[in-house]
Design a protein around this motif. Structure first.
Motif, short mmCIF file in Angstrom:
data_model
loop_
_atom_site.label_atom_id
_atom_site.label_comp_id
_atom_site.label_asym_id
_atom_site.label_seq_id
_atom_site.Cartn_x
_atom_site.Cartn_y
_atom_site.Cartn_z
N TYR A 45 4.52 6.55 -7.83
CA TYR A 45 3.10 6.86 -7.82
C TYR A 45 2.10 5.78 -8.21
O TYR A 45 1.32 5.38 -7.35
CB TYR A 45 2.78 8.15 -8.57
CG TYR A 45 1.30 8.32 -8.78
CD1 TYR A 45 0.45 8.37 -7.68
CD2 TYR A 45 0.75 8.37 -10.04
CE1 TYR A 45 -0.91 8.47 -7.83
CE2 TYR A 45 -0.62 8.47 -10.20
CZ TYR A 45 -1.45 8.52 -9.09
OH TYR A 45 -2.78 8.60 -9.25
N PRO A 46 2.09 5.27 -9.42
CA PRO A 46 0.94 4.38 -9.68
C PRO A 46 0.91 3.18 -8.75
O PRO A 46 -0.16 2.68 -8.42
CB PRO A 46 1.14 3.93 -11.13
CG PRO A 46 2.17 4.82 -11.68
CD PRO A 46 2.99 5.32 -10.55
N LYS A 47 2.08 2.75 -8.30
CA LYS A 47 2.13 1.59 -7.41
C LYS A 47 1.78 1.99 -5.98
O LYS A 47 1.00 1.33 -5.31
CB LYS A 47 3.52 0.96 -7.44
CG LYS A 47 3.64 -0.13 -8.50
CD LYS A 47 4.95 -0.86 -8.38
CE LYS A 47 5.87 -0.51 -9.53
NZ LYS A 47 7.28 -0.64 -9.21
N GLU A 48 2.40 3.06 -5.50
CA GLU A 48 2.11 3.51 -4.15
C GLU A 48 1.33 4.79 -4.27
O GLU A 48 1.55 5.55 -5.20
CB GLU A 48 3.40 3.91 -3.42
CG GLU A 48 4.33 2.84 -3.05
CD GLU A 48 5.66 3.46 -2.65
OE1 GLU A 48 5.66 4.37 -1.81
OE2 GLU A 48 6.68 3.06 -3.22
N LYS A 49 0.46 5.03 -3.31
CA LYS A 49 -0.25 6.32 -3.32
C LYS A 49 0.18 7.11 -2.11
O LYS A 49 0.43 6.57 -1.04
CB LYS A 49 -1.74 6.07 -3.32
CG LYS A 49 -2.18 5.42 -4.63
CD LYS A 49 -3.43 6.09 -5.20
CE LYS A 49 -3.61 5.70 -6.65
NZ LYS A 49 -4.44 4.53 -6.82
N ARG A 50 0.26 8.38 -2.35
CA ARG A 50 0.62 9.26 -1.26
C ARG A 50 -0.58 9.36 -0.31
O ARG A 50 -1.72 9.34 -0.73
CB ARG A 50 0.95 10.60 -1.88
CG ARG A 50 0.94 11.73 -0.97
CD ARG A 50 1.18 13.01 -1.75
NE ARG A 50 2.37 13.63 -1.20
CZ ARG A 50 3.31 14.15 -1.95
NH1 ARG A 50 3.23 14.13 -3.25
NH2 ARG A 50 4.36 14.69 -1.39
N GLU A 51 -0.27 9.46 0.96
CA GLU A 51 -1.34 9.62 1.94
C GLU A 51 -1.96 11.00 1.76
O GLU A 51 -1.23 12.00 1.69
CB GLU A 51 -0.72 9.51 3.33
CG GLU A 51 -1.65 8.97 4.36
CD GLU A 51 -0.98 8.94 5.71
OE1 GLU A 51 -1.58 9.47 6.65
OE2 GLU A 51 0.15 8.41 5.79
N ILE A 52 -3.27 11.09 1.68
CA ILE A 52 -3.87 12.41 1.50
C ILE A 52 -4.73 12.74 2.70
O ILE A 52 -5.21 11.84 3.39
CB ILE A 52 -4.68 12.51 0.18
CG1 ILE A 52 -5.72 11.43 0.12
CG2 ILE A 52 -3.78 12.46 -1.02
CD1 ILE A 52 -6.55 11.53 -1.13
N SER A 53 -4.92 14.01 2.92
CA SER A 53 -5.61 14.43 4.14
C SER A 53 -7.09 14.10 4.05
O SER A 53 -7.63 13.84 2.97
CB SER A 53 -5.41 15.92 4.36
OG SER A 53 -6.42 16.64 3.72
#
Ligand code: SF4
Ligand code: SF4
Lengths: 187, 342
Positions: A45-53
């Motif tokens: 998480y802190p490094k990568e962010k999830r794609e959000i709609s």
């Protein structure tokens, strides 16, 4: 029966190949080894962010109009509609000379959303007659302190020079609704 | 000369002890990484680069935890349990031949702490004492779950030791020696025992899984039925010792499997490229550790692939399948020796 998915139990004797168990073990080992090299599903998480709609429902924003006046009129509809009872506010009357700060005669002197209670359903946004509150695609940062999670106007109200883009949350229905004559005052 | 001998042996002992502990510590890390990778996850990656400092963090955590000794337990035995488990886990390492001797200044330094001529028997003896660690710990906790876990563990280890011993007998019939050093030396040049004893190997490795209490035979620690098994009441570093002993055991079993069946420090064809005996001996250590790491990985791979057996299935497998199979293996080996006059 209805789903046609029921299966009749068969007490079939295992064949010799099944009973020596090794082919199954090797099959299992191959399966797990395939997973070993597969792309990992974890999002670090802190490094990568999830794609959000596009119309993600994250941290709220209290909008100001183009002159920088707060749109909220402290009608309390958002608080009433809120299923989690996360919103509290105190209303105050606008004084002379504050027209550039508050758009309507009545405004919210205190406006607080408890982000720990909020379930980000977006009903407050739907209820607001003044298009004053919107949910945005920003995530609420974590905190180790409960008090910090109660967001006041300082954190919620946007700056007039740095307005938050909420056009993604304006569905075609909302935009069509805004065209109607009788709601022109709300511009 | 005698002084030098003692110093050399002491250095070897300390070195192997430290290597064993280091590998066990990093096995815990590897276990979590392998588990994660087999399940499409990332595993520990926060402590240090790629999470490499995780074992140290775990160790610190274990030491900092509060030490709880239950009131109703037998204090002496309660403390003795993990000590025995750890001691026996570390003791087996002394008979493993790590490589051929290194010749330095005309003196030959064997890379094996002691090549006693009953190496295999020694390993078996020490491993059997390991049951006491679990048994005593489980009994002294005065907790029904611990006792049940300990009972299961000892029943399981004792029954699988028989099959293991029988599978070794076939190997010993073939090699004609029970010294690990000689068994390793006999397998030079790709002459690995696995080619002569595939069935024996299969039985041995399965029993090794059972001896180490690893899945699919980890019934003594079965969380769903027994809370934590024999170490339910243990906390802090005493728990750490039990868990750690399991990993040391895994390391040692991997070493023994490699030595008995996979040629130990030997690698076929290497003699053609390297002729210097000292170089060969160092390469031997590398090969042996390569094999050991493969088997440690194999232990973990199995753990995250195969579900746990039910207790009656376990006993069925041990007594009704493995023991007859290993006896059959002995007969086959005997027939083979007679027939080929090997
Ligand atoms: S998003 Fe839903 S829960 Fe959150 S403040 Fe608005 S109405 Fe309440
Ligand atoms: S945000 Fe909208 S609904 Fe809530 S009090 Fe202000 S004007 Fe009313």
């Amino acid at each position: 029966m209805l789903t046609n998915r029921s299966k009749v139990v068969v007490n079939k004797q295992m064949t010799f190949m099944e009973r020596i168990y090794l082919p199954a073990v090797i099959g299992g080992l191959i399966t797990t080894m395939k997973h070993f090299f597969r792309k990992k599903t974890t999002i670090d998480y802190p490094k990568e962010k999830r794609e959000i709609s596009e119309n993600y429902r994250g941290q709220h924003v209290l909008k100001v109009d183009e002159k920088g006046a707060e749109r909220c009129t402290a009608c309390g509809l958002c608080a009433v509609s809120c299923p989690a009872e996360a919103i509290t506010m105190t209303a105050a009357e606008r004084k002379k000379g504050e027209e550039n700060k508050y758009r309507e005669e009545k405004y919210a002197a205190v406006y607080e959303i408890n982000m720990l209670r909020c379930i980000f359903c977006g009903l407050c946004e739907e209820a607001c007659p003044k298009e004053a509150i919107f949910l945005t695609d920003r995530l609420v940062p974590v905190s180790g302190n409960r008090d910090e999670m109660i967001y006041g106007k300082d954190k919620l109200t946007e700056k007039s020079f740095n307005q938050v883009d909420i056009s993604k949350r304006q569905t075609p229905e909302v935009l069509a609704f805004k065209q109607q004559k009788q709601y022109q005052h709300n511009k | 000369m005698v002084g030098g001998y003692i110093i050399y042996k002491s250095i070897m002992v300390v070195l192997i002890f430290l290597i064993g502990l280091g590998i066990a510590a990093y096995s815990t890390y590897a276990e979590r990484k392998v588990a994660a990778f087999l399940q499409d996850r990332l595993g520990p990656n926060k402590a240090g680069p790629y999470g490499l400092l995780q074992p140290i963090a775990d160790g610190v955590k274990m030491f900092m935890k509060e030490e709880i000794i239950p009131d109703v337990s037998n204090k002496f035995l309660f403390i003795l349990g993990p000590c025995i488990a750890m001691l026996t886990a570390c003791m087996t390492g002394v008979v493993i031949p790590w490589s051929t001797p290194i010749i330095f200044n005309g003196v030959s330094y064997p890379l094996q702490i002691t090549d006693i001529n009953i190496g295999i028997l020694y390993v078996f003896g020490v491993v059997s004492i390991g049951v006491y660690g679990i048994m005593i710990g489980g009994w002294a906790s005065n907790n029904k779950f611990s006792l049940l876990g300990a009972l299961r563990a000892s029943a399981q280890m004792i029954s699988y030791e028989i099959a293991m011993g029988l599978s070794i007998i076939a190997l010993v019939m073939m090699t004609g020696t029970i010294s690990l050093g000689e068994i390793a030396a006999q397998q030079s040049g790709g002459n690995w025992n696995i080619f002569y004893q595939p069935l024996g190997f299969l039985i041995f490795i399965t029993c090794a899984f059972a001896e180490c209490n690893r899945t699919p035979f980890d019934l003594p620690e079965c969380e769903t039925e027994l809370v934590g098994g024999y170490h339910t009441e243990y906390s802090s570093m005493k728990l750490g010792f039990y868990l750690f002993a399991e990993y040391v055991n895994m390391f040692i079993s991997s070493a023994i499997i490699s030595t008995l069946y996979f040629g130990g420090y030997n690698m076929p064809f290497i003699g053609r490229f390297v002729t210097d005996p000292n170089m060969l001996s160092i390469l031997g250590v590398v090969f042996l550790f390569g094999k050991i790491f493969f088997f440690i990985f194999f232990f973990m791979w199995i753990r995250w692939t195969i579900p746990r057996f039910r207790y009656d299935q376990l006993m069925h497998l041990g007594w009704k399948i493995f023991i007859p199979l290993s006896i059959l293996n002995i007969i086959l080996t005997g027939a083979g020796i007679l027939f080929f006059n090997k």
